[in-house]
Design an enzyme around this catalytic site. Sequence first.
Site, short mmCIF file in Angstrom:
data_model
loop_
_atom_site.label_atom_id
_atom_site.label_comp_id
_atom_site.label_asym_id
_atom_site.label_seq_id
_atom_site.Cartn_x
_atom_site.Cartn_y
_atom_site.Cartn_z
N HIS A 115 -7.98 -2.71 1.20
CA HIS A 115 -8.01 -2.04 -0.02
C HIS A 115 -7.28 -2.73 -0.93
O HIS A 115 -7.55 -2.78 -2.30
CB HIS A 115 -7.41 -0.68 0.39
CG HIS A 115 -6.11 -0.68 0.93
ND1 HIS A 115 -5.77 -1.25 2.12
CD2 HIS A 115 -4.64 -0.45 0.43
CE1 HIS A 115 -4.75 -1.40 2.41
NE2 HIS A 115 -3.66 -0.85 1.59
N ARG A 116 -6.17 -3.58 -0.61
CA ARG A 116 -5.30 -4.26 -1.64
C ARG A 116 -6.29 -5.63 -1.93
O ARG A 116 -6.29 -5.99 -3.16
CB ARG A 116 -4.42 -5.01 -0.63
CG ARG A 116 -3.21 -5.53 -1.29
CD ARG A 116 -2.06 -5.77 -0.52
NE ARG A 116 -1.38 -4.44 -0.25
CZ ARG A 116 -1.22 -3.89 1.07
NH1 ARG A 116 -1.45 -4.68 2.05
NH2 ARG A 116 -0.63 -2.99 1.23
N LYS A 156 -8.31 -8.98 8.11
CA LYS A 156 -7.76 -7.83 7.27
C LYS A 156 -7.87 -8.15 6.00
O LYS A 156 -8.46 -7.14 5.19
CB LYS A 156 -6.47 -7.67 7.54
CG LYS A 156 -6.06 -6.35 6.80
CD LYS A 156 -4.42 -6.22 6.97
CE LYS A 156 -4.00 -5.05 6.01
NZ LYS A 156 -2.46 -4.83 6.03
N ASP A 180 0.90 -0.46 -5.17
CA ASP A 180 1.37 0.54 -4.53
C ASP A 180 0.07 1.23 -3.88
O ASP A 180 -0.88 1.26 -4.53
CB ASP A 180 1.91 2.00 -5.67
CG ASP A 180 2.76 2.91 -4.98
OD1 ASP A 180 3.84 2.46 -4.43
OD2 ASP A 180 2.36 4.09 -4.76
N ASP A 206 -1.16 -0.18 9.42
CA ASP A 206 -1.95 -0.97 10.34
C ASP A 206 -2.45 -0.56 11.66
O ASP A 206 -3.69 -0.57 11.92
CB ASP A 206 -1.65 -2.59 10.03
CG ASP A 206 -1.78 -2.99 8.52
OD1 ASP A 206 -2.25 -2.28 7.72
OD2 ASP A 206 -1.16 -4.14 8.47
N LYS A 229 3.48 -7.27 1.80
CA LYS A 229 2.72 -7.19 0.71
C LYS A 229 2.34 -8.53 -0.19
O LYS A 229 1.53 -8.88 -0.20
CB LYS A 229 2.99 -6.05 -0.24
CG LYS A 229 2.83 -4.76 0.09
CD LYS A 229 3.16 -3.56 -0.85
CE LYS A 229 2.95 -2.28 -0.48
NZ LYS A 229 2.77 -1.08 -1.53
N GLY A 280 3.20 -1.10 8.74
CA GLY A 280 3.08 0.14 8.02
C GLY A 280 2.10 0.77 8.83
O GLY A 280 2.19 1.15 9.98
N SER A 329 9.57 -4.60 -2.86
CA SER A 329 10.54 -4.57 -1.72
C SER A 329 10.11 -5.10 -0.56
O SER A 329 10.68 -5.28 0.66
CB SER A 329 11.36 -3.45 -1.59
OG SER A 329 10.46 -2.39 -1.27
N ASN A 330 8.53 -5.21 -0.40
CA ASN A 330 7.89 -5.34 0.75
C ASN A 330 7.30 -6.74 0.80
O ASN A 330 6.39 -7.18 0.35
CB ASN A 330 6.66 -4.25 1.01
CG ASN A 330 6.12 -4.49 2.30
OD1 ASN A 330 5.99 -5.33 2.98
ND2 ASN A 330 5.65 -3.07 2.68
#
Length: 185
Positions: free
Chosen positions: A167-168, A162, A65, A142, A10, A140, A6-7
Site C-alpha cells: 500500500h505504501r 513486500k 500515515d 505485517d 517506514k 506492525g 517516528s517510525n
Amino acid sequence: MDFVSSNINKYIEINNLISARKNSIKIGFKKMALKEIQSDSLLEVAEDKVLKAFKLNHKEAFVEDDGLFIETLNGFPGVYSSYINKTIGNAGILDLLGNKVNRNASFKSIIAFYDGHKIKSFTGEIKGKISFDLTNGGWGFDPIFVPENSKLSFGQMDLKMKNNISHRKVALDKFLDWYLNPALK
C-alpha cells in the site's frame, strides 16, 4: 526534502522504494513524534501531521500515515492502527477475530506532502486477509496481513517482495509521479 516520522521502519521501506526508482529524489529522515489529531480520517491525520512537520522542520516535508481496515470489524482498527498495535498487538487482533470466516482486510496508506504553500496527498491501498495465525518477521501488522494472490504474510516476505506490492508503494509511486513532473504541479 525530508520524510518525517517516528517510525524508522517506514523510512527504511520508503527510502528503499525511492532508491530503486530511476531518476528519483534523495530524501532525508527527520525522526519526530508528531502528535496525531483525533479523527476518523487517515487523510485528515496525514495532512495535519505534514503541516506540523513543516512548521517544526521549516522545509519541504512528507509524511505517511496508514491503517489496517478489517471488514468484519467494521474497518477497525483503521486510523487507530498504531495505538491498537501498541496496546493489543497482533495477538489481540487475532483474538478479536476468533474463528470468523470473513477475514477480509485492506491496508491503506496516505502520503501527504507540504512545501509551505499547498498540501498534496496520495492514497494507496492493497486488499488481503488476516491470517489465522501469527507469522514471523516484519513489523506492525505485517505478521498477520496476507495480501491478495499471496500465501505469505507481509511479515514472511523480504523487503523487496513486500515493497513490490505494498500500500505504501502505491501511494509513494503516485506521489513521485506527481513530484517529479513539473507539469503536474
